[in-house]
Design a protein around this motif. Structure first.
Motif, PDB file in Angstrom:
ATOM      1  N   HIS A 368       0.827  -1.203   0.000  1.00 30.51           N
ATOM      2  CA  HIS A 368       0.000   0.000   0.000  1.00 30.51           C
ATOM      3  C   HIS A 368       0.865   1.258   0.000  1.00 30.51           C
ATOM      4  O   HIS A 368       0.547   2.262   0.630  1.00 30.51           O
ATOM      5  CB  HIS A 368      -0.945  -0.001   1.198  1.00 30.51           C
ATOM      6  N   GLY A 369       1.991   1.172  -0.727  1.00 28.67           N
ATOM      7  CA  GLY A 369       2.874   2.314  -0.861  1.00 28.67           C
ATOM      8  C   GLY A 369       3.732   2.597   0.348  1.00 28.67           C
ATOM      9  O   GLY A 369       4.415   3.622   0.393  1.00 28.67           O
ATOM     10  N   GLU A 370       3.736   1.707   1.345  1.00 25.67           N
ATOM     11  CA  GLU A 370       4.499   1.917   2.574  1.00 25.67           C
ATOM     12  C   GLU A 370       5.428   0.722   2.818  1.00 25.67           C
ATOM     13  O   GLU A 370       5.047  -0.427   2.599  1.00 25.67           O
ATOM     14  CB  GLU A 370       3.563   2.076   3.773  1.00 25.67           C
ATOM     15  N   PRO A 371       6.656   0.961   3.302  1.00 24.69           N
ATOM     16  CA  PRO A 371       7.558  -0.147   3.617  1.00 24.69           C
ATOM     17  C   PRO A 371       7.230  -0.778   4.978  1.00 24.69           C
ATOM     18  O   PRO A 371       6.662  -0.130   5.856  1.00 24.69           O
ATOM     19  CB  PRO A 371       8.930   0.531   3.662  1.00 24.69           C
ATOM     20  N   TYR A 372       7.581  -2.037   5.117  1.00 29.63           N
ATOM     21  CA  TYR A 372       7.482  -2.717   6.399  1.00 29.63           C
ATOM     22  C   TYR A 372       8.553  -3.789   6.450  1.00 29.63           C
ATOM     23  O   TYR A 372       9.089  -4.207   5.408  1.00 29.63           O
ATOM     24  CB  TYR A 372       6.084  -3.320   6.611  1.00 29.63           C
ATOM     25  N   ASP A 373       8.893  -4.226   7.638  1.00 32.32           N
ATOM     26  CA  ASP A 373       9.916  -5.248   7.822  1.00 32.32           C
ATOM     27  C   ASP A 373       9.284  -6.614   8.004  1.00 32.32           C
ATOM     28  O   ASP A 373       8.258  -6.755   8.674  1.00 32.32           O
ATOM     29  CB  ASP A 373      10.783  -4.934   9.046  1.00 32.32           C
ATOM     30  N   ILE A 374       9.903  -7.614   7.399  1.00 34.12           N
ATOM     31  CA  ILE A 374       9.577  -9.015   7.676  1.00 34.12           C
ATOM     32  C   ILE A 374      10.743  -9.578   8.480  1.00 34.12           C
ATOM     33  O   ILE A 374      11.843  -9.735   7.957  1.00 34.12           O
ATOM     34  CB  ILE A 374       9.368  -9.839   6.396  1.00 34.12           C
ATOM     35  N   LEU A 375      10.496  -9.824   9.746  1.00 32.62           N
ATOM     36  CA  LEU A 375      11.514 -10.382  10.619  1.00 32.62           C
ATOM     37  C   LEU A 375      11.454 -11.901  10.576  1.00 32.62           C
ATOM     38  O   LEU A 375      10.374 -12.481  10.445  1.00 32.62           O
ATOM     39  CB  LEU A 375      11.300  -9.915  12.060  1.00 32.62           C
ATOM     40  N   THR A 376      12.592 -12.546  10.700  1.00 37.63           N
ATOM     41  CA  THR A 376      12.652 -14.003  10.856  1.00 37.63           C
ATOM     42  C   THR A 376      13.272 -14.302  12.209  1.00 37.63           C
ATOM     43  O   THR A 376      14.339 -13.777  12.536  1.00 37.63           O
ATOM     44  CB  THR A 376      13.485 -14.654   9.741  1.00 37.63           C
ATOM     45  N   VAL A 377      12.575 -15.115  12.990  1.00 42.99           N
ATOM     46  CA  VAL A 377      13.067 -15.473  14.323  1.00 42.99           C
ATOM     47  C   VAL A 377      13.488 -16.938  14.348  1.00 42.99           C
ATOM     48  O   VAL A 377      13.240 -17.690  13.402  1.00 42.99           O
ATOM     49  CB  VAL A 377      11.998 -15.190  15.399  1.00 42.99           C
ATOM     50  N   ASP A 378      14.117 -17.332  15.448  1.00 43.10           N
ATOM     51  CA  ASP A 378      14.731 -18.657  15.528  1.00 43.10           C
ATOM     52  C   ASP A 378      13.788 -19.742  16.009  1.00 43.10           C
ATOM     53  O   ASP A 378      14.226 -20.763  16.537  1.00 43.10           O
ATOM     54  CB  ASP A 378      15.962 -18.602  16.437  1.00 43.10           C
ATOM     55  N   GLY A 379      12.491 -19.565  15.827  1.00 36.46           N
ATOM     56  CA  GLY A 379      11.523 -20.592  16.200  1.00 36.46           C
ATOM     57  C   GLY A 379      10.416 -20.657  15.175  1.00 36.46           C
ATOM     58  O   GLY A 379      10.539 -20.100  14.071  1.00 36.46           O
ATOM     59  N   THR A 380       9.332 -21.322  15.514  1.00 37.47           N
ATOM     60  CA  THR A 380       8.224 -21.489  14.579  1.00 37.47           C
ATOM     61  C   THR A 380       6.907 -21.107  15.248  1.00 37.47           C
ATOM     62  O   THR A 380       6.807 -21.020  16.471  1.00 37.47           O
ATOM     63  CB  THR A 380       8.116 -22.949  14.085  1.00 37.47           C
ATOM     64  N   SER A 381       5.894 -20.922  14.405  1.00 31.98           N
ATOM     65  CA  SER A 381       4.568 -20.587  14.942  1.00 31.98           C
ATOM     66  C   SER A 381       3.924 -21.777  15.637  1.00 31.98           C
ATOM     67  O   SER A 381       2.888 -21.617  16.301  1.00 31.98           O
ATOM     68  CB  SER A 381       3.656 -20.058  13.837  1.00 31.98           C
ATOM     69  N   LEU A 382       4.512 -22.971  15.506  1.00 33.53           N
ATOM     70  CA  LEU A 382       4.026 -24.107  16.288  1.00 33.53           C
ATOM     71  C   LEU A 382       4.188 -23.838  17.781  1.00 33.53           C
ATOM     72  O   LEU A 382       3.487 -24.422  18.609  1.00 33.53           O
ATOM     73  CB  LEU A 382       4.792 -25.375  15.898  1.00 33.53           C
ATOM     74  N   SER A 383       5.112 -22.953  18.133  1.00 29.93           N
ATOM     75  CA  SER A 383       5.327 -22.592  19.532  1.00 29.93           C
ATOM     76  C   SER A 383       4.475 -21.413  19.965  1.00 29.93           C
ATOM     77  O   SER A 383       4.626 -20.916  21.078  1.00 29.93           O
ATOM     78  CB  SER A 383       6.806 -22.256  19.757  1.00 29.93           C
ATOM     79  N   LEU A 384       3.585 -20.965  19.086  1.00 35.31           N
ATOM     80  CA  LEU A 384       2.652 -19.895  19.436  1.00 35.31           C
ATOM     81  C   LEU A 384       1.220 -20.295  19.079  1.00 35.31           C
ATOM     82  O   LEU A 384       0.279 -19.545  19.303  1.00 35.31           O
ATOM     83  CB  LEU A 384       3.043 -18.600  18.724  1.00 35.31           C
ATOM     84  N   SER A 385       1.077 -21.468  18.512  1.00 34.71           N
ATOM     85  CA  SER A 385      -0.187 -22.207  18.345  1.00 34.71           C
ATOM     86  C   SER A 385      -1.274 -21.533  17.520  1.00 34.71           C
ATOM     87  O   SER A 385      -1.801 -22.116  16.595  1.00 34.71           O
ATOM     88  CB  SER A 385      -0.788 -22.594  19.710  1.00 34.71           C
ATOM     89  N   GLU A 386      -1.614 -20.319  17.839  1.00 38.14           N
ATOM     90  CA  GLU A 386      -2.856 -19.729  17.329  1.00 38.14           C
ATOM     91  C   GLU A 386      -2.914 -19.692  15.812  1.00 38.14           C
ATOM     92  O   GLU A 386      -3.971 -19.852  15.203  1.00 38.14           O
ATOM     93  CB  GLU A 386      -2.997 -18.320  17.903  1.00 38.14           C
ATOM     94  N   GLN A 387      -1.774 -19.490  15.152  1.00 32.15           N
ATOM     95  CA  GLN A 387      -1.762 -19.412  13.688  1.00 32.15           C
ATOM     96  C   GLN A 387      -2.257 -20.705  13.047  1.00 32.15           C
ATOM     97  O   GLN A 387      -2.787 -20.679  11.936  1.00 32.15           O
ATOM     98  CB  GLN A 387      -0.336 -19.121  13.195  1.00 32.15           C
ATOM     99  N   TRP A 388      -2.086 -21.793  13.726  1.00 36.43           N
ATOM    100  CA  TRP A 388      -2.439 -23.081  13.148  1.00 36.43           C
ATOM    101  C   TRP A 388      -3.929 -23.376  13.247  1.00 36.43           C
ATOM    102  O   TRP A 388      -4.380 -24.444  12.852  1.00 36.43           O
ATOM    103  CB  TRP A 388      -1.591 -24.179  13.789  1.00 36.43           C
ATOM    104  N   PHE A 389      -4.684 -22.415  13.773  1.00 37.55           N
ATOM    105  CA  PHE A 389      -6.143 -22.493  13.767  1.00 37.55           C
ATOM    106  C   PHE A 389      -6.726 -21.381  12.905  1.00 37.55           C
ATOM    107  O   PHE A 389      -7.843 -20.950  13.108  1.00 37.55           O
ATOM    108  CB  PHE A 389      -6.679 -22.392  15.202  1.00 37.55           C
ATOM    109  N   ASP A 390      -5.927 -20.918  11.904  1.00 36.73           N
ATOM    110  CA  ASP A 390      -6.327 -19.824  11.030  1.00 36.73           C
ATOM    111  C   ASP A 390      -6.773 -18.625  11.852  1.00 36.73           C
ATOM    112  O   ASP A 390      -7.798 -18.003  11.592  1.00 36.73           O
ATOM    113  CB  ASP A 390      -7.438 -20.247  10.060  1.00 36.73           C
ATOM    114  N   SER A 391      -5.997 -18.324  12.865  1.00 41.53           N
ATOM    115  CA  SER A 391      -6.279 -17.187  13.727  1.00 41.53           C
ATOM    116  C   SER A 391      -4.980 -16.423  13.926  1.00 41.53           C
ATOM    117  O   SER A 391      -4.039 -16.564  13.138  1.00 41.53           O
ATOM    118  CB  SER A 391      -6.887 -17.666  15.053  1.00 41.53           C
ATOM    119  N   GLU A 392      -4.896 -15.628  14.974  1.00 37.84           N
ATOM    120  CA  GLU A 392      -3.709 -14.818  15.224  1.00 37.84           C
ATOM    121  C   GLU A 392      -3.612 -14.575  16.716  1.00 37.84           C
ATOM    122  O   GLU A 392      -4.616 -14.304  17.379  1.00 37.84           O
ATOM    123  CB  GLU A 392      -3.835 -13.476  14.489  1.00 37.84           C
TER     124      GLU A 392
END
Length: 484
Positions: A368-392
């Protein structure tokens, strides 16, 4: 961070013409979580988080068992205030940490288990067998046998399960074992009664769990008073977080107990399960997100809208108080001498832990005409669970260490080769630009987030659990028994 994060912020980051008072228009509004005072001290410490990260060498979870104890105490106080005989069982599936089970044992709470592994782990942390509630569908014979041996209460989910338990108690079945009989602690518990609750299926429910009306009647015929099983009462589990629905169905269980007593059964206990909400976010943050959520806030597509109710105005023990007050449920329990058991998981873990990931890379993209950062961390979303239920998972991570900087829209990806593996699809307004080696601390993740979907995908090690306690007025840490 190598590349864009080590250079000056490009035009459009932070104070761009399209930025609002709370951050760039192409990222989500801030949603900070209120955290436990011990966690605030941990975040404010100049070195401790960094020292733990260096020692662990990867992502890790932090737990505050004293907070678990305070949460248990709050539920006990709600029972006392209502004059009700109540008992708290921690829903162990919400977190596997040994320090949580130990905090329950030391605080006078039991544990709700649904497997042999959970039962053994609870006993190992000092929870007595009679303070275990054994739930779950189609329990194995081994689990039933152990439950009877230890005097645990068993929530019966099906007629065939009741039949198997009756045979085990009567000594008519020998259980198949992979270990020699000399290591099992003795023979089957012939003649020892099993304490059971009959789990009912609410009328109109399509759940695969529980006994419908016809099955309940048959179960009562199959478990006569004086038989090898002792009917202690009835239970249910409801989805969602509706206090009124729980109170109404609890009143029905009281009626079941009264009728069962007329047939000679003990029937002095009901269990209403869990579902005691947690208040993660303030009302304003939650309302703003829920009512104005935009595709512009997310990298790729936005998740589905089936979010947990991250602002819960009457959470935890306060919700129990509301249940007991509805239609004078507390009075009905007192009058009939019935104990109310509950099985909270998430609510006993409120503000009892966080998940920490190290930033190990990043790049800049434009939307949308604006920059943003995509960070990569040393783990996975399996350790934060919610993404795997199509949520956040909505509470914002805290960028550590705190340094001055310019608000930077950032989403957070995992260190895997899966496009969809993002810890935060939202473009979060971080207070400065993240760099390699910084830590992202996701708050209040002890309830389900840490354990629900853990996996060694890519042969990455599971994040260990670190126990943080106040020692001589300052936070100190050790590895949880599950990490040793």
């Amino acid at each position: 961070m190598g590349g864009p994060a080590d250079s000056a912020p490009p035009a459009g980051h932070g104070e761009s013409p399209g930025a609002s008072a709370i951050g760039p228009v192409h990222c989500a509004p801030p949603m900070p979580a209120d955290v436990d005072p011990l966690e605030r001290r941990l975040l404010a410490h100049p070195h401790l988080l960094g020292d733990i990260a260096a020692a662990v060498g990867g992502p890790f979870h932090v737990l505050f068992p004293e907070r678990v104890a305070r949460n248990v105490t709050a539920f006990h106080e709600a029972f006392r205030a209502a004059g009700v005989d109540g008992f708290v069982y921690f829903g162990k599936k919400a977190n596997k940490a040994a320090c949580v089970a130990r905090a329950c044992a030391e605080s006078g709470a039991g544990i709700d288990v649904a497997s042999v592994g959970e039962l053994v782990a609870a006993l190992a942390q000092g929870v007595r067998g009679e303070d275990l509630m054994v739930t779950g569908p189609a329990k194995s014979d081994e689990l039933l046998w152990l439950a009877v041996r230890h005097g645990s209460t068993i929530a019966i989910d099906a007629l065939d399960e009741l039949a198997r338990l009756t045979r085990i108690c009567a000594g008519h079945d020998q259980i198949s074992r992979s270990t020699p009989p000399t290591r099992t602690g003795g023979p089957t518990p012939a003649g020892r009664p099993a304490r059971i609750l009959l789990r009912i299926q609410p009328d109109g429910s399509t759940s695969r769990f529980g006994l419908d009306r016809a099955e309940l009647a048959q179960a009562l015929r199959s478990a006569p008073a004086g038989g090898p099983v002792l009917l202690s009462g009835f239970s249910f589990h409801l989805s969602g977080y509706d206090a009124t629905a729980r109170a109404d169905l609890a009143a029905t269980l009281v009626e079941h107990c009264v009728r069962a007593r007329a047939d000679g059964h003990l029937a002095d206990t009901i269990s209403i399960g869990g579902g005691f909400g947690v208040d993660y976010l303030d009302a304003g943050s939650w309302t703003r997100f829920r009512d104005t959520s935009s595709e512009k806030w997310f990298h790729g597509r936005a998740p589905g809208q089936d979010y947990y109710p991250y602002h819960f105005p009457v959470p935890g023990a306060a919700m129990l108080t509301a249940v007991l007050a509805h239609n004078r449920l507390a009075e009905a329990l007192r009058t009939n001498g019935i104990r109310l058991s509950i099985e909270p998981g998430r609510a006993l873990l409120d503000r009892a832990g966080s998940s920490i990931f190290r930033v190990q890379g990043g790049k800049t993209r434009t939307a949308h005409g604006e920059p943003y950062d995509i960070l990569t961390v040393d783990g996975t979303s399996l350790s934060l669970s919610e993404q795997w239920f199509d949520s956040e998972y909505l509470p914002d991570p805290v960028l550590w260490p705190a340094r001055p900087g310019t608000i930077t829209a950032s989403c957070v990806g995992a260190t895997t080769c899966l496009e969809s593996d993002l810890l935060s699809r939202r473009r979060i307004p971080l207070p400065r630009r993240a760099q390699v080696g910084d830590l992202l601390v996701y708050p209040n993740t002890a309830g389900y987030q840490m354990d629900s979907n853990e996996s060694t995908f890519h042969e990455l090690p599971l994040p260990p659990k670190v126990v943080v306690r106040e020692v001589d007025g300052r936070p100190g840490w050790s590895l949880d028994a599950t990490a040793r």
